[in-house]
Design a protein around this motif. Sequence first.
Motif, PDB file in Angstrom:
ATOM      1  N   TYR A  19       0.830  -1.204   0.000  1.00 13.69           N
ATOM      2  CA  TYR A  19       0.000   0.000   0.000  1.00 13.69           C
ATOM      3  C   TYR A  19       0.869   1.260   0.000  1.00 13.69           C
ATOM      4  N   ASP A  20       1.880   1.280   0.873  1.00 16.40           N
ATOM      5  CA  ASP A  20       2.780   2.433   0.941  1.00 16.40           C
ATOM      6  C   ASP A  20       3.471   2.674  -0.400  1.00 16.40           C
ATOM      7  N   LEU A  21       3.954   1.604  -1.001  1.00 15.30           N
ATOM      8  CA  LEU A  21       4.662   1.739  -2.281  1.00 15.30           C
ATOM      9  C   LEU A  21       3.734   2.212  -3.395  1.00 15.30           C
ATOM     10  N   MET A  22       2.477   1.789  -3.330  1.00 13.66           N
ATOM     11  CA  MET A  22       1.529   2.191  -4.373  1.00 13.66           C
ATOM     12  C   MET A  22       1.160   3.669  -4.256  1.00 13.66           C
ATOM     13  N   GLN A  23       1.322   4.242  -3.069  1.00 11.34           N
ATOM     14  CA  GLN A  23       1.003   5.655  -2.879  1.00 11.34           C
ATOM     15  C   GLN A  23       2.085   6.570  -3.437  1.00 11.34           C
ATOM     16  N   LYS A  24       3.259   6.019  -3.668  1.00 14.71           N
ATOM     17  CA  LYS A  24       4.376   6.803  -4.189  1.00 14.71           C
ATOM     18  C   LYS A  24       4.329   6.825  -5.711  1.00 14.71           C
ATOM     19  N   ASP A  25       4.889   7.837  -6.269  1.00 12.40           N
ATOM     20  CA  ASP A  25       4.969   7.957  -7.728  1.00 12.40           C
ATOM     21  C   ASP A  25       6.349   7.470  -8.169  1.00 12.40           C
TER      22      ASP A  25
END
Length: 119
Positions: A19-25
């Motif tokens: 989830y955290d990684l998906m929030q990053k661009d």
Amino acid sequence: MLKPIKTEDQYNEALARVYDLMQKDSKENSDESDELEVLSILVENYESEHYPLPSPNPLEAIKFRIEQMGMSEKQLGEILGYRSRKSEILSGKRKLSLAMIRKLNEVLHIPAEVLIRAY
């Protein structure tokens, strides 16, 4: 270092990290995008082993697929070769024949193993 997911706690931690990684661009081929890809594979493997999805009912799979493809039930009757039998098949009164299963697999791309299941 990434490791196989073996416990529910590890699974939950991996989901949180995904989830955290998906929030990053993240840029393609960056360390973060690679980590996301590997974690996604590990999560998918854990889920398929611990939370397997049941195969769909053949009739529900047919109905879903014709809806997904924007087809009418009349077109389904044409695929089956018997317009009058279409309603009998969709209501469960008549079973799919081998020829019908082959045609549905060919035209609607529904896996044969789904279509041959008992219903």
